[in-house]
Write a protein that holds these residues in place. Structure first.
Motif, short mmCIF file in Angstrom:
data_model
loop_
_atom_site.label_atom_id
_atom_site.label_comp_id
_atom_site.label_asym_id
_atom_site.label_seq_id
_atom_site.Cartn_x
_atom_site.Cartn_y
_atom_site.Cartn_z
N ALA A 5 50.42 40.81 46.74
CA ALA A 5 49.59 39.67 46.31
C ALA A 5 49.33 39.72 44.81
O ALA A 5 49.37 38.69 44.12
N GLU A 6 49.08 40.91 44.28
CA GLU A 6 48.83 41.06 42.85
C GLU A 6 50.08 40.74 42.03
O GLU A 6 50.01 40.08 40.98
N GLU A 13 52.54 38.77 42.91
CA GLU A 13 52.79 37.34 42.98
C GLU A 13 51.83 36.57 42.09
O GLU A 13 52.23 35.61 41.40
N GLN A 14 50.58 37.01 42.05
CA GLN A 14 49.61 36.36 41.17
C GLN A 14 50.01 36.53 39.70
O GLN A 14 49.92 35.57 38.91
N GLN A 15 50.46 37.73 39.34
CA GLN A 15 50.89 37.98 37.96
C GLN A 15 52.11 37.14 37.60
O GLN A 15 52.21 36.61 36.48
N ARG A 68 52.89 34.21 38.82
CA ARG A 68 52.41 32.83 38.63
C ARG A 68 51.67 32.69 37.30
O ARG A 68 51.83 31.69 36.59
N ARG A 69 50.87 33.72 36.97
CA ARG A 69 50.12 33.68 35.72
C ARG A 69 51.08 33.65 34.53
O ARG A 69 50.89 32.87 33.58
N ASP A 75 44.54 25.58 42.24
CA ASP A 75 44.33 26.99 42.61
C ASP A 75 45.61 27.82 42.47
O ASP A 75 45.77 28.84 43.13
N LEU A 117 46.62 29.88 40.33
CA LEU A 117 46.45 31.26 39.87
C LEU A 117 45.60 32.10 40.83
O LEU A 117 45.33 33.27 40.55
N LYS A 118 45.19 31.50 41.92
CA LYS A 118 44.40 32.24 42.90
C LYS A 118 45.28 33.31 43.57
O LYS A 118 46.46 33.11 43.81
N GLU A 119 44.68 34.46 43.84
CA GLU A 119 45.41 35.53 44.52
C GLU A 119 45.47 35.21 46.01
O GLU A 119 44.44 35.02 46.65
N HIS A 120 46.67 35.14 46.56
CA HIS A 120 46.85 34.79 47.98
C HIS A 120 47.12 36.05 48.80
O HIS A 120 48.04 36.81 48.50
#
Length: 325
Positions: A22-23, A25-27, A29-30, A94, A96-99
């Motif tokens: 999840a981290e 994937e969030q990075q 996207r960021r 949303d 940048l939200k962590e999924h």
């Protein structure tokens, strides 16, 4: 055989892998969003600094209340600005939200100090896999069940074994096809080598393929595991096997009656039969014993529940294993 502690460690590693994924994937996207929206990177830094300031203020004690409220207000404003920037550039608000796999616990395994349902499911899955590890499911499909080994002539009671088994095969196919967690329980009775194990495993194979959880095992082995866990040294006691047997969608107890009988094993059998019956959860029991022998071994409390609530299928014929030789 993995211990419960090992299952816990394995489940914890799986949760950690989910958090890391999840981290990452969030990075990803960021990085993508910031490359397209230069102003977003600055806003992200502001949000991070606000978060750090809130944490520091909380550590400062009561007098920091007003400051914390101000920081929270600034943080909300920055979040709103971030959402607007994202939407203006074609991203979801949303984005940048962590999924997480589990939003309730954010893949930590705990919610307000209590074990999350996702953690319990992981542990149950590991227990199911372990208990079924050595089960010959692939060799026991319906298509591999041959009626040719059953006599086509009447036995001493005037029953034609092949015709009888043809009906049982059809019933088992229908049971597997229409299986649900409220399906009836069944008792497969008959001498050794008449196909009880084969057909119960064929049901298990199809039920598993439909997405249900199934535990299959010789009664002697499963009861032995429960006994070892129950009488283990202090700090190692567990009821993991019992809970797995009580919670799976379908439990298959093979060769009931062959185990060494003790007050503990008799209590376990009653608990499994009664608890799953009360919950409406099915069991398939295979046994070489007659109803009278089952009654003598397990008592009226068990046999009355089986006779009154199970479909009893009597297998006929000659020992297929001997015929195949």
């Amino acid at each position: 055989m993995k211990t419960t502690v090992q299952h816990l460690r394995q489940a914890e590693r799986m949760l950690e892998q989910r958090r890391n994924a999840a981290e990452r994937e969030q990075q990803r996207r960021r990085d993508l969003a910031c490359a397209k929206i230069p102003a977003l990177a600055k806003l992200q830094n502001e949000l991070a600094q606000t978060g750090q300031a809130v944490a520091a203020a909380i550590g400062a004690g009561k007098d920091a209340g007003e400051y914390i409220a101000l920081l929270a207000q600034q943080n909300l404003a920055a979040q709103a600005e971030q959402a607007q920037l994202l939407q203006a550039n074609g991203f979801a608000a949303d984005y940048l939200k962590e999924h997480h796999t589990c939003d309730q616990c954010r893949d930590t395994g705990f919610v307000r100090g209590l074990r999350c349902g996702c953690f319990t499911q992981l542990l149950q899955g590991l227990a199911f896999d372990q208990l079924n590890m050595n089960t010959p499911l692939e060799q026991s499909r319906f298509d591999a069940f041959s009626l040719d080994y059953y006599p086509a002539t009447p036995d001493a009671n005037g029953t034609i074994p092949r015709k009888k088994m043809e009906g049982i095969l059809a019933l088992c196919r229908e049971y597997a096809m229409n299986f649900g967690t409220r399906s009836k329980s069944m008792l497969f009775m008959g001498a050794t080598g008449l196909g009880k194990t084969h057909l119960s495993l064929a049901i298990a194979q199809q039920v598993i393929e439909a997405g249900h959880t199934v535990i299959y095992g010789a009664a002697q082995n499963l009861l032995g595991r429960m006994e070892r866990e129950h009488f283990a040294a202090f700090g190692e006691k567990t009821n993991a096997t019992e809970q797995a047997l009580l919670s799976c969608d379908l439990l298959i107890l093979d060769d009931l009656g062959a185990e060494f009988s003790t007050s503990f094993t008799q209590s376990c059998i009653y608990n499994l039969v009664n608890t799953r019956l009360m919950a409406g959860m099915p069991i398939i029991i295979n046994t070489n014993l007659s109803l009278a022998q089952l009654n003598e071994k397990y008592g009226e409390r068990v046999i009355s529940r089986i006779i009154g609530n199970y479909d009893v299928l009597r297998f006929l014929g000659n020992d297929i294993r001997q015929a195949k030789k």
